[in-house]
Design a protein around this motif. Structure first.
Motif, mmCIF file in Angstrom:
data_model
loop_
_atom_site.group_PDB
_atom_site.id
_atom_site.type_symbol
_atom_site.label_atom_id
_atom_site.label_comp_id
_atom_site.label_asym_id
_atom_site.label_seq_id
_atom_site.Cartn_x
_atom_site.Cartn_y
_atom_site.Cartn_z
ATOM 1 N N LYS A 116 -0.986 -1.870 0.711
ATOM 2 C CA LYS A 116 -0.608 -1.126 1.913
ATOM 3 C C LYS A 116 0.913 -0.939 1.988
ATOM 4 O O LYS A 116 1.392 0.068 2.524
ATOM 5 C CB LYS A 116 -1.144 -1.832 3.159
ATOM 6 N N ARG A 117 1.666 -1.885 1.444
ATOM 7 C CA ARG A 117 3.123 -1.708 1.358
ATOM 8 C C ARG A 117 3.459 -0.470 0.545
ATOM 9 O O ARG A 117 4.291 0.347 0.942
ATOM 10 C CB ARG A 117 3.771 -2.923 0.685
ATOM 11 N N ASP A 173 10.916 -7.087 -0.746
ATOM 12 C CA ASP A 173 9.864 -7.112 0.266
ATOM 13 C C ASP A 173 9.939 -8.428 1.032
ATOM 14 O O ASP A 173 10.211 -9.475 0.441
ATOM 15 C CB ASP A 173 8.487 -6.987 -0.387
ATOM 16 N N THR A 174 9.672 -8.377 2.335
ATOM 17 C CA THR A 174 9.744 -9.594 3.136
ATOM 18 C C THR A 174 8.472 -9.766 3.966
ATOM 19 O O THR A 174 8.063 -8.863 4.684
ATOM 20 C CB THR A 174 10.956 -9.581 4.091
ATOM 21 N N TYR A 192 10.184 0.352 5.363
ATOM 22 C CA TYR A 192 8.774 0.240 5.742
ATOM 23 C C TYR A 192 8.618 -1.011 6.587
ATOM 24 O O TYR A 192 9.149 -2.070 6.256
ATOM 25 C CB TYR A 192 7.880 0.148 4.510
ATOM 26 N N ARG A 193 7.852 -0.849 7.676
ATOM 27 C CA ARG A 193 7.622 -1.978 8.572
ATOM 28 C C ARG A 193 6.222 -1.826 9.172
ATOM 29 O O ARG A 193 5.868 -0.748 9.661
ATOM 30 C CB ARG A 193 8.668 -1.972 9.684
ATOM 31 N N GLU A 215 5.665 -9.240 10.990
ATOM 32 C CA GLU A 215 5.823 -7.939 10.353
ATOM 33 C C GLU A 215 5.966 -8.061 8.843
ATOM 34 O O GLU A 215 6.591 -8.999 8.342
ATOM 35 C CB GLU A 215 7.050 -7.211 10.899
ATOM 36 N N ASP A 216 5.399 -7.096 8.160
ATOM 37 C CA ASP A 216 5.537 -6.968 6.720
ATOM 38 C C ASP A 216 6.527 -5.830 6.466
ATOM 39 O O ASP A 216 6.373 -4.742 7.020
ATOM 40 C CB ASP A 216 4.182 -6.638 6.093
ATOM 41 N N CYS A 217 7.551 -6.064 5.649
ATOM 42 C CA CYS A 217 8.628 -5.084 5.491
ATOM 43 C C CYS A 217 8.992 -4.861 4.030
ATOM 44 O O CYS A 217 8.821 -5.748 3.196
ATOM 45 C CB CYS A 217 9.884 -5.538 6.232
#
Length: 225
Positions: A116-117, A173-174, A192-193, A215-217
């Motif tokens: 999805k990232r 990516d974090t 991207y967030r 959150e995925d970033c």
């Protein structure tokens, strides 16, 4: 010797094949257990190995873009594992295929988030002139050595190498709120967030890490014009 009198000096060096075992030991007491997605699904412990996680960490270790922090006694106290990736719409299909074929149900949920990232970041649209980038895949610092600037220096050495090799885009990516703050302090830009509660499969969130990791970033730094 008291802690105040200890020698906290270290050097940054490229990773070699002789470092693999020591770096895996470091990762098993840091990244394996405290990375928010790994922790949320209880992916690994000493009695529950995860070959897929091992492969994820080792696959880029010896590609020539990874660095280590070494103390005066020769101990590895920090590591930054990076690898070359494509900037292409094909990365979405490849990431989805990897997730679908994963036999570990816990790691599979994480892989779906990584897919999805790719789909959400759309880096091929943001960097149409670029064909490849270098991606930081794993970062780890020995708990006793945290807050001593190790990660900043590991990233700086990576950036220096990329400039020498004429690679313009560095990706980070974090999944951790703390890593996101660190990325911003180091001059990365979020492209991207997504909130974890919105990343779903079969109408259920894939993974829900503990707060404040909500959150995925994806962060990017462009190293030169």
């Amino acid at each position: 010797m008291s802690q105040a009198a200890e020698d906290w000096s270290y050097t940054i060096q490229p990773v070699t094949k002789d470092d693999v075992e020591q770096i895996i030991v470091l990762l098993k007491k840091t990244f394996y257990v405290d990375e928010p997605l790994n922790e949320a699904v209880e992916l690994w412990n000493e009695n529950q190995p995860c070959e897929e996680l091992d492969e994820y960490c080792v696959s880029s270790l010896l590609k020539g873009y990874s660095f280590k922090a070494v103390d005066k006694q020769g101990n590895i106290v920090g590591a930054l594992i990076s690898g070359v990736g494509n900037i292409s719409e094909d990365t979405v299909e490849a990431a989805l295929k990897e997730a679908e074929q994963c036999k570990n149900p816990k790691f599979q949920r994480i892989l779906y988030i990584l897919a999805k990232r790719e789909e959400g970041a759309k880096l091929w649209e943001k960097f149409p002139q670029e064909k490849e980038l270098v991606e930081v895949k794993v970062a780890a610092t020995d708990p006793k050595w945290r807050r001593r600037g190790i990660m900043n220096k590991l990233v700086a050495e990576t950036e220096k190498l990329l400039r020498e090799r004429k690679i313009r885009v560095l990706r980070l990516d974090t999944s951790s709120a703390y890593s996101a703050m660190s990325a911003e302090r180091m001059g990365f830009t979020c492209v991207y967030r997504a909130r974890y509660r919105d990343l779903k499969k079969d109408d259920q969130p894939l993974v829900l890490p503990k707060e404040p990791h909500v959150e995925d970033c994806v962060y990017i730094k462009e190293l030169f014009d």
